[in-house]
Design an enzyme around this catalytic site. Structure first.
Site, mmCIF file in Angstrom:
data_model
loop_
_atom_site.group_PDB
_atom_site.id
_atom_site.type_symbol
_atom_site.label_atom_id
_atom_site.label_comp_id
_atom_site.label_asym_id
_atom_site.label_seq_id
_atom_site.Cartn_x
_atom_site.Cartn_y
_atom_site.Cartn_z
ATOM 1 N N ARG A 76 14.972 -0.301 62.628
ATOM 2 C CA ARG A 76 13.949 -0.993 61.959
ATOM 3 C C ARG A 76 14.813 -0.545 59.906
ATOM 4 O O ARG A 76 15.126 0.150 59.002
ATOM 5 C CB ARG A 76 12.804 -0.478 61.609
ATOM 6 C CG ARG A 76 11.939 -0.384 62.598
ATOM 7 C CD ARG A 76 10.928 0.509 62.502
ATOM 8 N NE ARG A 76 9.904 0.375 61.418
ATOM 9 C CZ ARG A 76 8.791 0.184 61.495
ATOM 10 N NH1 ARG A 76 7.679 1.331 62.384
ATOM 11 N NH2 ARG A 76 7.730 0.818 60.087
ATOM 12 N N ARG A 134 14.919 6.957 63.874
ATOM 13 C CA ARG A 134 14.780 6.911 64.545
ATOM 14 C C ARG A 134 15.244 4.811 65.301
ATOM 15 O O ARG A 134 16.121 4.906 63.838
ATOM 16 C CB ARG A 134 13.000 5.879 63.925
ATOM 17 C CG ARG A 134 12.934 4.736 65.196
ATOM 18 C CD ARG A 134 10.952 4.329 64.714
ATOM 19 N NE ARG A 134 10.459 4.246 63.554
ATOM 20 C CZ ARG A 134 9.799 4.487 62.495
ATOM 21 N NH1 ARG A 134 8.809 5.129 63.387
ATOM 22 N NH2 ARG A 134 9.228 3.888 61.830
ATOM 23 N N ARG A 176 7.707 4.593 51.205
ATOM 24 C CA ARG A 176 6.354 4.792 52.028
ATOM 25 C C ARG A 176 5.514 6.195 52.568
ATOM 26 O O ARG A 176 4.396 5.857 52.523
ATOM 27 C CB ARG A 176 6.887 4.644 54.175
ATOM 28 C CG ARG A 176 7.434 3.021 53.499
ATOM 29 C CD ARG A 176 8.485 2.595 54.863
ATOM 30 N NE ARG A 176 7.944 2.889 56.255
ATOM 31 C CZ ARG A 176 8.011 3.243 56.814
ATOM 32 N NH1 ARG A 176 9.747 3.429 57.557
ATOM 33 N NH2 ARG A 176 7.989 3.240 58.665
ATOM 34 N N LYS A 180 3.160 9.166 65.896
ATOM 35 C CA LYS A 180 2.082 8.303 66.888
ATOM 36 C C LYS A 180 2.197 6.765 67.370
ATOM 37 O O LYS A 180 2.001 6.841 68.434
ATOM 38 C CB LYS A 180 1.210 7.167 65.444
ATOM 39 C CG LYS A 180 0.574 8.299 63.854
ATOM 40 C CD LYS A 180 0.478 6.813 62.475
ATOM 41 C CE LYS A 180 0.814 6.795 62.591
ATOM 42 N NZ LYS A 180 2.055 6.422 61.810
ATOM 43 N N ARG A 233 -5.753 2.788 56.204
ATOM 44 C CA ARG A 233 -4.144 2.940 55.574
ATOM 45 C C ARG A 233 -4.817 3.034 53.900
ATOM 46 O O ARG A 233 -4.238 3.172 53.065
ATOM 47 C CB ARG A 233 -3.229 2.201 55.374
ATOM 48 C CG ARG A 233 -1.898 2.646 56.495
ATOM 49 C CD ARG A 233 -1.148 1.582 56.626
ATOM 50 N NE ARG A 233 0.043 2.197 56.599
ATOM 51 C CZ ARG A 233 1.477 1.943 57.065
ATOM 52 N NH1 ARG A 233 0.253 1.256 58.650
ATOM 53 N NH2 ARG A 233 2.270 2.039 57.341
HETATM 54 P P1 ADP Z 1 5.086 6.659 63.501
HETATM 55 O O1 ADP Z 1 4.720 6.090 64.692
HETATM 56 O O2 ADP Z 1 3.838 7.832 63.410
HETATM 57 O O3 ADP Z 1 5.906 5.875 62.783
HETATM 58 P P2 ADP Z 1 7.269 7.406 65.760
HETATM 59 O O4 ADP Z 1 6.216 7.505 66.456
HETATM 60 O O5 ADP Z 1 7.571 6.140 65.958
HETATM 61 O O6 ADP Z 1 6.091 7.498 64.498
HETATM 62 O O7 ADP Z 1 8.320 8.357 65.401
HETATM 63 C C1 ADP Z 1 8.781 8.519 64.513
HETATM 64 C C2 ADP Z 1 10.492 8.393 64.895
HETATM 65 O O8 ADP Z 1 10.463 10.744 65.605
HETATM 66 C C3 ADP Z 1 11.051 8.716 66.145
HETATM 67 O O9 ADP Z 1 12.388 8.264 66.619
HETATM 68 C C4 ADP Z 1 10.971 8.995 67.493
HETATM 69 O O10 ADP Z 1 11.301 9.149 68.171
HETATM 70 C C5 ADP Z 1 10.895 10.468 66.686
HETATM 71 N N1 ADP Z 1 9.410 11.371 67.024
HETATM 72 C C6 ADP Z 1 8.153 11.433 67.521
HETATM 73 N N2 ADP Z 1 8.011 12.991 67.599
HETATM 74 C C7 ADP Z 1 8.709 13.649 67.902
HETATM 75 C C8 ADP Z 1 8.567 15.271 67.703
HETATM 76 N N3 ADP Z 1 7.309 15.342 68.274
HETATM 77 N N4 ADP Z 1 9.302 15.464 67.779
HETATM 78 C C9 ADP Z 1 10.691 15.350 67.062
HETATM 79 N N5 ADP Z 1 11.062 13.571 67.101
HETATM 80 C C10 ADP Z 1 9.881 12.613 67.590
HETATM 81 P P1 AMP Z 2 4.650 1.149 59.888
HETATM 82 O O1 AMP Z 2 4.668 0.193 61.617
HETATM 83 O O2 AMP Z 2 2.949 1.367 60.966
HETATM 84 O O3 AMP Z 2 5.091 2.097 59.611
HETATM 85 O O4 AMP Z 2 4.059 -0.612 59.376
HETATM 86 C C1 AMP Z 2 4.887 -1.041 59.115
HETATM 87 C C2 AMP Z 2 4.736 -1.299 57.437
HETATM 88 O O5 AMP Z 2 3.833 -2.658 57.882
HETATM 89 C C3 AMP Z 2 4.566 -0.169 56.452
HETATM 90 O O6 AMP Z 2 5.172 -0.315 55.085
HETATM 91 C C4 AMP Z 2 3.704 -2.079 55.397
HETATM 92 O O7 AMP Z 2 3.960 -2.846 55.023
HETATM 93 C C5 AMP Z 2 2.957 -2.617 56.888
HETATM 94 N N1 AMP Z 2 1.270 -2.480 57.211
HETATM 95 C C6 AMP Z 2 1.160 -1.602 58.456
HETATM 96 N N2 AMP Z 2 0.109 -1.282 58.423
HETATM 97 C C7 AMP Z 2 -0.327 -1.833 58.044
HETATM 98 C C8 AMP Z 2 -1.954 -1.361 56.854
HETATM 99 N N3 AMP Z 2 -2.949 -0.944 57.812
HETATM 100 N N4 AMP Z 2 -2.260 -2.113 56.315
HETATM 101 C C9 AMP Z 2 -1.480 -2.706 54.845
HETATM 102 N N5 AMP Z 2 0.455 -2.790 55.272
HETATM 103 C C10 AMP Z 2 0.094 -1.964 56.918
#
Ligand code: ADP
Ligand code: AMP
Length: 216
Positions: free
Chosen positions: A159, A126, A170, A16, A92
């Site tokens: 992270r 990541r 998660r 995302k 969520r």
């Molecule tokens: P989200 O925001 O949904 O948690 P991220 O965009 O941070 O996901 O992506 C999670 C991890 O996967 C990051 O390390 C990113 O570089 C990697 N990633 C994102 N899109 C792809 C893809 N299409 N193929 C492989 N790795 C990806």
């Molecule tokens: P994310 O960066 O989206 O993976 O979110 C990291 C963490 O933030 C999650 O595991 C939750 O603990 C908290 N969080 C993010 N967005 C929400 C939401 N919409 N509602 C509740 N908790 C959230």
């Protein structure tokens, strides 16, 4: 044409944030992400709510959802200030979905579909730039120099919730609370499902097409 209001749904690690950065560049929208907003406020005192923990960070480090009143307020303030947005990480659960519906209108609802094993590989590998927020992956998208951001030279960090144990928790919390949200938008007939298991460029081609088709 005003900028579109985009919702991007998907499990933790689905891509995302990666696709949202491209949406910001291409469509001039604001990236509204509750995860980043909460990470910047991990130590905020929410003791007055009299809930399980007294700070957002304690929920986040356990892989649990931060309570709705805290998150709803963040989203309301951010959406009011935005002329077009991509909303990432919210809603969520069903109550957040109802709240969102009461404060804004969406033009596009995207869903990035990715299997659990791939999600865990993506989350545990990541790395994020502490200065500009750019995201890398140690195997799938490594920076030119290990630990250094290609875009701004900032340091990359992992992270605290991207350990395998917390990542799996998660994903469990996502399946329990957030999959019904995906089903809600599917039932409404507005969900655009994108196969998120391809390369970022391939995923982007479908994301861009979907937004262009609906944002006018
Ligand atoms: P989200 O925001 O949904 O948690 P991220 O965009 O941070 O996901 O992506 C999670 C991890 O996967 C990051 O390390 C990113 O570089 C990697 N990633 C994102 N899109 C792809 C893809 N299409 N193929 C492989 N790795 C990806
Ligand atoms: P994310 O960066 O989206 O993976 O979110 C990291 C963490 O933030 C999650 O595991 C939750 O603990 C908290 N969080 C993010 N967005 C929400 C939401 N919409 N509602 C509740 N908790 C959230």
């Amino acid at each position: 044409m005003s900028s579109p209001n985009i919702l991007i749904l998907g499990a933790p690690g689905a891509g995302k944030g990666t696709q949202s950065r491209r949406l910001v560049e291409e469509f001039g929208v604001e990236h509204v992400t509750t995860g980043d907003a909460l990470r910047a406020n991990k130590g905020m005192d929410i003791g007055h709510l009299d809930l399980e923990y007294d700070t957002p960070g304690e929920y986040m480090d356990a892989g649990e959802l931060v309570p709705d009143p805290v998150v709803n307020e963040i989203v309301k303030t951010a959406l009011e200030a935005a002329d077009g947005y991509v909303l990432d990480g919210y809603p969520r659960n069903e109550s957040q979905t109802e709240y969102l519906d009461s404060i804004t209108d969406l033009d596009v609802v995207l869903y990035l579909a990715v299997d659990e094993d791939e999600l865990v590989r993506r989350l545990t590998g990541r790395r994020v730039c502490e200065d500009c927020g750019a995201t890398y992956h140690v195997d799938f998208d490594p920076p030119a120099e290990s630990g250094v951001c290609d875009e701004c030279g900032g340091d990359l960090y992992q992270r605290e919730d991207d350990t395998e144990e917390t990542a799996r928790e998660r994903i469990r919390v996502y399946e329990e609370n957030t999959e019904p949200v995906v089903e809600y938008f599917r039932d409404e007939g507005v969900l655009v499902e994108v196969d998120g298991e391809r390369t970022p460029d391939e995923v982007w081609a479908d994301v861009e097409d979907a937004v262009e088709a609906r944002a006018n």
